[in-house]
Design a protein around this motif. Sequence first.
Motif, mmCIF file in Angstrom:
data_model
loop_
_atom_site.group_PDB
_atom_site.id
_atom_site.type_symbol
_atom_site.label_atom_id
_atom_site.label_comp_id
_atom_site.label_asym_id
_atom_site.label_seq_id
_atom_site.Cartn_x
_atom_site.Cartn_y
_atom_site.Cartn_z
ATOM 1 N N LYS A 29 0.864 -1.194 0.000
ATOM 2 C CA LYS A 29 0.000 0.000 0.000
ATOM 3 C C LYS A 29 0.897 1.241 0.000
ATOM 4 C CE LYS A 29 -3.476 0.486 2.872
ATOM 5 N NZ LYS A 29 -4.160 0.464 4.203
ATOM 6 N N ILE A 30 0.657 2.116 -0.949
ATOM 7 C CA ILE A 30 1.550 3.260 -1.142
ATOM 8 C C ILE A 30 0.815 4.582 -0.930
ATOM 9 C CG2 ILE A 30 2.886 4.487 -2.934
ATOM 10 C CD1 ILE A 30 4.247 1.939 -1.914
ATOM 11 N N MET A 31 1.475 5.517 -0.267
ATOM 12 C CA MET A 31 0.913 6.854 -0.087
ATOM 13 C C MET A 31 1.689 7.848 -0.952
ATOM 14 S SD MET A 31 0.939 9.063 3.406
ATOM 15 C CE MET A 31 2.156 10.274 2.915
ATOM 16 N N VAL A 32 0.964 8.669 -1.701
ATOM 17 C CA VAL A 32 1.651 9.671 -2.533
ATOM 18 C C VAL A 32 2.109 10.810 -1.616
ATOM 19 C CG1 VAL A 32 1.449 11.239 -4.477
ATOM 20 C CG2 VAL A 32 0.215 9.053 -4.501
ATOM 21 N N GLU A 33 3.395 11.093 -1.644
ATOM 22 C CA GLU A 33 3.989 12.084 -0.741
ATOM 23 C C GLU A 33 3.889 13.474 -1.373
ATOM 24 O OE1 GLU A 33 5.506 11.835 2.492
ATOM 25 O OE2 GLU A 33 5.083 13.934 2.038
ATOM 26 N N ASP A 34 3.101 14.363 -0.744
ATOM 27 C CA ASP A 34 3.007 15.708 -1.327
ATOM 28 C C ASP A 34 3.453 16.797 -0.348
ATOM 29 O OD1 ASP A 34 0.862 15.601 0.355
ATOM 30 O OD2 ASP A 34 -0.637 16.204 -1.121
ATOM 31 N N LYS A 35 4.255 16.376 0.644
ATOM 32 C CA LYS A 35 4.833 17.372 1.565
ATOM 33 C C LYS A 35 6.362 17.367 1.427
ATOM 34 C CE LYS A 35 4.481 16.629 6.110
ATOM 35 N NZ LYS A 35 4.198 16.678 7.543
ATOM 36 N N TYR A 36 6.957 16.192 1.631
ATOM 37 C CA TYR A 36 8.416 16.094 1.531
ATOM 38 C C TYR A 36 8.825 15.711 0.112
ATOM 39 C CZ TYR A 36 7.734 15.536 6.558
ATOM 40 O OH TYR A 36 7.353 15.704 7.851
ATOM 41 N N VAL A 37 10.062 16.092 -0.278
ATOM 42 C CA VAL A 37 10.601 15.610 -1.556
ATOM 43 C C VAL A 37 11.893 14.854 -1.305
ATOM 44 C CG1 VAL A 37 9.542 17.429 -2.939
ATOM 45 C CG2 VAL A 37 11.865 17.759 -2.048
ATOM 46 N N ARG A 38 12.219 13.953 -2.222
ATOM 47 C CA ARG A 38 13.394 13.107 -2.060
ATOM 48 C C ARG A 38 14.641 13.751 -2.653
ATOM 49 N NH1 ARG A 38 15.721 10.105 -5.737
ATOM 50 N NH2 ARG A 38 17.196 8.559 -4.977
ATOM 51 N N ALA A 39 14.475 14.368 -3.820
ATOM 52 C CA ALA A 39 15.667 14.835 -4.541
ATOM 53 C C ALA A 39 15.286 15.924 -5.534
ATOM 54 C CB ALA A 39 16.295 13.660 -5.297
ATOM 55 N N VAL A 40 16.266 16.741 -5.883
ATOM 56 C CA VAL A 40 16.025 17.785 -6.890
ATOM 57 C C VAL A 40 16.956 17.574 -8.081
ATOM 58 C CG1 VAL A 40 15.277 19.524 -5.233
ATOM 59 C CG2 VAL A 40 17.703 19.343 -5.802
ATOM 60 N N ARG A 41 16.524 18.042 -9.247
ATOM 61 C CA ARG A 41 17.402 17.975 -10.421
ATOM 62 C C ARG A 41 18.671 18.768 -10.130
ATOM 63 N NH1 ARG A 41 12.937 18.673 -13.449
ATOM 64 N NH2 ARG A 41 13.269 20.904 -13.635
ATOM 65 N N GLY A 42 19.831 18.196 -10.460
ATOM 66 C CA GLY A 42 21.091 18.870 -10.163
ATOM 67 C C GLY A 42 21.625 18.509 -8.783
ATOM 68 N N GLY A 43 20.822 17.833 -7.997
ATOM 69 C CA GLY A 43 21.255 17.407 -6.651
ATOM 70 C C GLY A 43 21.907 16.039 -6.692
ATOM 71 N N ILE A 44 21.611 15.222 -5.684
ATOM 72 C CA ILE A 44 22.307 13.932 -5.574
ATOM 73 C C ILE A 44 21.351 12.735 -5.671
ATOM 74 C CG2 ILE A 44 24.364 14.746 -4.348
ATOM 75 C CD1 ILE A 44 22.918 13.988 -1.699
ATOM 76 N N GLY A 45 20.119 12.998 -6.132
ATOM 77 C CA GLY A 45 19.124 11.926 -6.201
ATOM 78 C C GLY A 45 19.478 10.806 -7.161
ATOM 79 N N ALA A 46 20.363 11.080 -8.125
ATOM 80 C CA ALA A 46 20.681 10.070 -9.128
ATOM 81 C C ALA A 46 21.847 9.176 -8.713
ATOM 82 C CB ALA A 46 20.993 10.757 -10.462
ATOM 83 N N ILE A 47 22.358 9.368 -7.496
ATOM 84 C CA ILE A 47 23.480 8.524 -7.051
ATOM 85 C C ILE A 47 23.136 7.841 -5.724
ATOM 86 C CG2 ILE A 47 25.176 9.978 -8.233
ATOM 87 C CD1 ILE A 47 26.013 10.891 -5.303
ATOM 88 N N LYS A 48 23.932 6.811 -5.417
ATOM 89 C CA LYS A 48 23.696 6.119 -4.140
ATOM 90 C C LYS A 48 24.642 6.703 -3.098
ATOM 91 C CE LYS A 48 21.897 1.791 -3.831
ATOM 92 N NZ LYS A 48 20.449 1.911 -4.048
ATOM 93 N N THR A 49 24.111 7.680 -2.371
ATOM 94 C CA THR A 49 24.872 8.321 -1.301
ATOM 95 C C THR A 49 23.953 8.392 -0.074
ATOM 96 O OG1 THR A 49 26.309 10.218 -0.816
ATOM 97 C CG2 THR A 49 24.244 10.706 -1.954
#
Length: 356
Positions: free
Chosen positions: A176-196
Amino acid sequence: MTEIALKLCSQKKPIPADDQLGFGVHFTDHMLVMDYDLKKGWHDMRIEPYGPISIDPSMMVLHYGQAVFEGMKAFRAADGNINIFRPRDHFQRFNNSAVRVCIPELDIEELLDGLKKLLEIDHQWVPSTHGTALYIRPFIFATDQFLGVRPSHTYKLMIILSPVGAYYAEGFNPVKIMVEDKYVRAVRGGIGAIKTPGNYAASLLAAVEAKEKGFTQVLWLDAHELKWLEEVGTMNIMLKLGDEVITPPLTGSILPGITRDSTLKLLKQWQIPVAEKQISIDEVMAAGRGGKLVEMFGTGTAAVISPVGSIHYRDESVVINNGAVGELSQRLFDAITAIQYGDKEDSFGWIETVKL
Ligand code: COI
């Protein structure tokens, strides 16, 4: 041939039974270690008994999080040998992650030689029941004893191994999944595309709050408009809308998942229409209401394929495929795991075998 110093443990630990594994709780007898400094570069690859390490309180990683990691798996094949799944692709992503946070890259073939040696030594820890694997966790962290903010001059690399079962308590059952509309995980240009590690720290509060509300994980939206699908929990997301499979494109804030890539390649081989394109949460909810949302699933190394049974957005829930495992999710899970265990021909060249 890569030079690897060996210091083996004198006393081996008991190996847990396959039905007692969980995820990431047991660790094998040995670990691979390597150091970096400015003079020698990466040096001193060695295999040592698994155990605690000493950490100075000023060690840079503790303060500024300069670290990267990987997660891959090895499987017990029917012939007793060990199949590592796409290790070069994982090590390439490890290097890509390293570059983004100013950590020096490693030689992929040397790393693979070291990993294979470690697997040979701890081979008895590779479980054999279907659904189990040996999870491989390479990681690098900044070791300078210094509190100024700059890239460290010294690093440590380690590879530890953990026999694992299912990642989610639900196993392969839909979550069961909840759509998150308060917090964000990553931004373009940030570090979301890597495993850190920072990415995962950033995701924790949302996951905790979702759990408190009775959901297994969150569906992440983009940070700019809170509109476009990005990932689900720690996995890439895919949807089957009508006859087409859709997954968000890799535009800089999404991790380039190895299972995501394996899934795309299989779908193309099966001639199932597939598109890497942006999809909004409004489109997804409308498709859910109208019965066009046939399946939805996460892809990742830990869970392989994780079907989504329902999604909740603001005040509305949509149930997908009556909350049951979809046909395509099952087919993908079966196909990927059959290649991993060596039950099906590996036509993509994904398996690196360690012969015992
Ligand atoms: C995965 O393999 O799907 C993950 O990202 C989870 C892992 C960090 C435990």
